[in-house]
Design a protein around this motif. Structure first.
Motif, PDB file in Angstrom:
ATOM      1  N   THR A 181     -28.892   9.182   9.244  1.00  0.00           N
ATOM      2  CA  THR A 181     -29.560   8.078   9.928  1.00  0.00           C
ATOM      3  C   THR A 181     -30.214   7.130   8.935  1.00  0.00           C
ATOM      4  O   THR A 181     -30.134   5.898   9.066  1.00  0.00           O
ATOM      5  CB  THR A 181     -30.622   8.625  10.902  1.00  0.00           C
ATOM      6  N   GLY A 182     -30.863   7.682   7.912  1.00  0.00           N
ATOM      7  CA  GLY A 182     -31.489   6.834   6.900  1.00  0.00           C
ATOM      8  C   GLY A 182     -30.479   6.005   6.139  1.00  0.00           C
ATOM      9  O   GLY A 182     -30.714   4.822   5.848  1.00  0.00           O
ATOM     10  N   ILE A 183     -29.326   6.621   5.824  1.00  0.00           N
ATOM     11  CA  ILE A 183     -28.286   5.865   5.103  1.00  0.00           C
ATOM     12  C   ILE A 183     -27.755   4.724   5.960  1.00  0.00           C
ATOM     13  O   ILE A 183     -27.564   3.597   5.482  1.00  0.00           O
ATOM     14  CB  ILE A 183     -27.148   6.818   4.690  1.00  0.00           C
ATOM     15  N   ILE A 184     -27.515   5.003   7.258  1.00  0.00           N
ATOM     16  CA  ILE A 184     -26.993   3.959   8.150  1.00  0.00           C
ATOM     17  C   ILE A 184     -27.979   2.799   8.267  1.00  0.00           C
ATOM     18  O   ILE A 184     -27.601   1.621   8.196  1.00  0.00           O
ATOM     19  CB  ILE A 184     -26.674   4.558   9.538  1.00  0.00           C
ATOM     20  N   VAL A 185     -29.260   3.113   8.457  1.00  0.00           N
ATOM     21  CA  VAL A 185     -30.273   2.066   8.574  1.00  0.00           C
ATOM     22  C   VAL A 185     -30.357   1.255   7.285  1.00  0.00           C
ATOM     23  O   VAL A 185     -30.441   0.020   7.308  1.00  0.00           O
ATOM     24  CB  VAL A 185     -31.641   2.684   8.922  1.00  0.00           C
ATOM     25  N   THR A 186     -30.318   1.923   6.140  1.00  0.00           N
ATOM     26  CA  THR A 186     -30.395   1.218   4.856  1.00  0.00           C
ATOM     27  C   THR A 186     -29.207   0.296   4.656  1.00  0.00           C
ATOM     28  O   THR A 186     -29.356  -0.865   4.226  1.00  0.00           O
ATOM     29  CB  THR A 186     -30.458   2.243   3.707  1.00  0.00           C
ATOM     30  N   VAL A 187     -28.020   0.804   4.966  1.00  0.00           N
ATOM     31  CA  VAL A 187     -26.817  -0.030   4.836  1.00  0.00           C
ATOM     32  C   VAL A 187     -26.889  -1.226   5.771  1.00  0.00           C
ATOM     33  O   VAL A 187     -26.525  -2.365   5.407  1.00  0.00           O
ATOM     34  CB  VAL A 187     -25.560   0.821   5.118  1.00  0.00           C
ATOM     35  N   GLY A 188     -27.369  -1.025   7.000  1.00  0.00           N
ATOM     36  CA  GLY A 188     -27.496  -2.145   7.937  1.00  0.00           C
ATOM     37  C   GLY A 188     -28.451  -3.213   7.432  1.00  0.00           C
ATOM     38  O   GLY A 188     -28.185  -4.416   7.539  1.00  0.00           O
ATOM     39  N   VAL A 189     -29.594  -2.789   6.869  1.00  0.00           N
ATOM     40  CA  VAL A 189     -30.549  -3.747   6.321  1.00  0.00           C
ATOM     41  C   VAL A 189     -29.938  -4.520   5.159  1.00  0.00           C
ATOM     42  O   VAL A 189     -30.122  -5.733   5.026  1.00  0.00           O
ATOM     43  CB  VAL A 189     -31.836  -3.016   5.890  1.00  0.00           C
ATOM     44  N   ILE A 190     -29.205  -3.808   4.296  1.00  0.00           N
ATOM     45  CA  ILE A 190     -28.570  -4.484   3.147  1.00  0.00           C
ATOM     46  C   ILE A 190     -27.558  -5.519   3.618  1.00  0.00           C
ATOM     47  O   ILE A 190     -27.510  -6.652   3.110  1.00  0.00           O
ATOM     48  CB  ILE A 190     -27.912  -3.432   2.232  1.00  0.00           C
ATOM     49  N   PHE A 191     -26.718  -5.153   4.612  1.00  0.00           N
ATOM     50  CA  PHE A 191     -25.735  -6.106   5.133  1.00  0.00           C
ATOM     51  C   PHE A 191     -26.424  -7.321   5.746  1.00  0.00           C
ATOM     52  O   PHE A 191     -25.961  -8.465   5.583  1.00  0.00           O
ATOM     53  CB  PHE A 191     -24.834  -5.428   6.170  1.00  0.00           C
ATOM     54  N   ALA A 192     -27.529  -7.088   6.469  1.00  0.00           N
ATOM     55  CA  ALA A 192     -28.242  -8.220   7.073  1.00  0.00           C
ATOM     56  C   ALA A 192     -28.798  -9.149   6.002  1.00  0.00           C
ATOM     57  O   ALA A 192     -28.715 -10.388   6.131  1.00  0.00           O
ATOM     58  CB  ALA A 192     -29.367  -7.686   7.961  1.00  0.00           C
ATOM     59  N   MET A 193     -29.337  -8.597   4.922  1.00  0.00           N
ATOM     60  CA  MET A 193     -29.876  -9.431   3.848  1.00  0.00           C
ATOM     61  C   MET A 193     -28.774 -10.200   3.140  1.00  0.00           C
ATOM     62  O   MET A 193     -28.931 -11.393   2.812  1.00  0.00           O
ATOM     63  CB  MET A 193     -30.636  -8.540   2.850  1.00  0.00           C
ATOM     64  N   VAL A 194     -27.631  -9.507   2.893  1.00  0.00           N
ATOM     65  CA  VAL A 194     -26.502 -10.202   2.243  1.00  0.00           C
ATOM     66  C   VAL A 194     -25.989 -11.337   3.117  1.00  0.00           C
ATOM     67  O   VAL A 194     -25.689 -12.443   2.647  1.00  0.00           O
ATOM     68  CB  VAL A 194     -25.378  -9.185   1.933  1.00  0.00           C
ATOM     69  N   PHE A 195     -25.898 -11.068   4.452  1.00  0.00           N
ATOM     70  CA  PHE A 195     -25.433 -12.111   5.370  1.00  0.00           C
ATOM     71  C   PHE A 195     -26.375 -13.310   5.354  1.00  0.00           C
ATOM     72  O   PHE A 195     -25.934 -14.473   5.327  1.00  0.00           O
ATOM     73  CB  PHE A 195     -25.330 -11.536   6.779  1.00  0.00           C
ATOM     74  N   MET A 196     -27.675 -13.061   5.347  1.00  0.00           N
ATOM     75  CA  MET A 196     -28.643 -14.156   5.341  1.00  0.00           C
ATOM     76  C   MET A 196     -28.567 -14.954   4.035  1.00  0.00           C
ATOM     77  O   MET A 196     -28.681 -16.187   4.032  1.00  0.00           O
ATOM     78  CB  MET A 196     -30.052 -13.606   5.540  1.00  0.00           C
ATOM     79  N   ILE A 197     -28.343 -14.254   2.922  1.00  0.00           N
ATOM     80  CA  ILE A 197     -28.240 -14.963   1.636  1.00  0.00           C
ATOM     81  C   ILE A 197     -26.995 -15.833   1.577  1.00  0.00           C
ATOM     82  O   ILE A 197     -27.029 -16.989   1.128  1.00  0.00           O
ATOM     83  CB  ILE A 197     -28.259 -13.944   0.483  1.00  0.00           C
ATOM     84  N   LEU A 198     -25.840 -15.284   2.038  1.00  0.00           N
ATOM     85  CA  LEU A 198     -24.583 -16.039   1.982  1.00  0.00           C
ATOM     86  C   LEU A 198     -24.549 -17.186   2.982  1.00  0.00           C
ATOM     87  O   LEU A 198     -23.892 -18.215   2.744  1.00  0.00           O
ATOM     88  CB  LEU A 198     -23.407 -15.082   2.246  1.00  0.00           C
TER      89      LEU A 198
END
Length: 228
Positions: free
Chosen positions: A179-196
């Motif tokens: 669960t922690g890995i999934i949440v972390t990956v989701g946060v990273i994808f959201a940040m990358v999407f916002m940056i791009l």
């Protein structure tokens, strides 16, 4: 604590008159809740120096005779060592060991020591030790010595229970980790999407902010019209 006042009447030297002296005694808590134990007797007045209490003596104390089921000194897969209830010196008392059989008269054993060691049989046996003094029973305790097969069964059950608990703990840890890995990956994808797509996100925020301002202006105009 139990307080007792003792009145002493020593003869006053040189006067031949009796003087009364008050001595207050306090009894400490008995070391046992059943059988025989010891307790302190404290003096709460007339102690030497500045002491508020001082020990006068240590004496025996008694509780209910039946102490129920005891805990063996040592217990292995082959033998069990069981103690009677006593206080030192143990040779002051007489010990009577019995085997208890349901619906039958108890069988008295030849062992008369304070501690008895027995080996397991093919069936469970209940033992009882009576501590006697001057022909009176002052303490009684019982033990159950389980058969070898029952001990092996209990040991295997404890092993299975421990293994199941470890498996459950491992499963919970794995679930939390995933669960922690999934949440972390989701946060990273959201940040990358916002940056791009920062420009798109910025324009959406601006449009939303403008829309909110317009809604506020309309609401203010409506409130003014209602007041007029």
């Amino acid at each position: 604590m139990l307080h007792i006042v003792v009145l002493l009447k020593p003869e006053a030297p040189g006067k031949g008159l009796n003087a009364t002296v008050s001595v207050e005694v306090e009894f400490g808590v008995c070391t046992v809740t059943c059988g025989i134990g010891i307790r302190e007797v404290l003096l709460t007045s007339g102690c030497p120096g500045t002491e508020a209490k001082c020990i006068v003596r240590v004496e025996e104390c008694r509780g209910p005779v039946d102490c129920g089921w005891g805990i063996p000194i040592s217990e292995g897969l082959a033998c069990v060592k069981m103690p009677c209830i006593y206080i030192p010196p143990e040779n002051r008392f007489k010990y009577v060991w019995k085997t208890l059989i349901p619906n039958k008269t108890a069988h008295i054993l030849p062992n008369d020591s304070a501690i008895m060691e027995v080996c397991r049989d093919t069936h469970s046996v209940t033992f009882q030790c009576e501590t006697q003094q001057n022909g009176n029973v002052i303490a009684s305790v019982k033990y159950t010595v389980y058969a070898t097969t029952e001990m092996e069964t209990k040991k295997s059950r404890r092993t299975e229970t421990g293994q199941s608990r470890r498996m459950m703990t491992d499963a919970i840890l794995v679930f939390c980790l995933v669960t922690g890995i999934i949440v972390t990956v989701g946060v990273i994808f959201a940040m990358v999407f916002m940056i791009l797509h920062w420009a798109v996100v910025k324009s959406i925020w601006k449009s939303k902010s403008g829309q909110d301002n317009q809604d506020k202006k309309r609401a203010n105009k409506r409130s003014l019209c209602n007041m007029e």
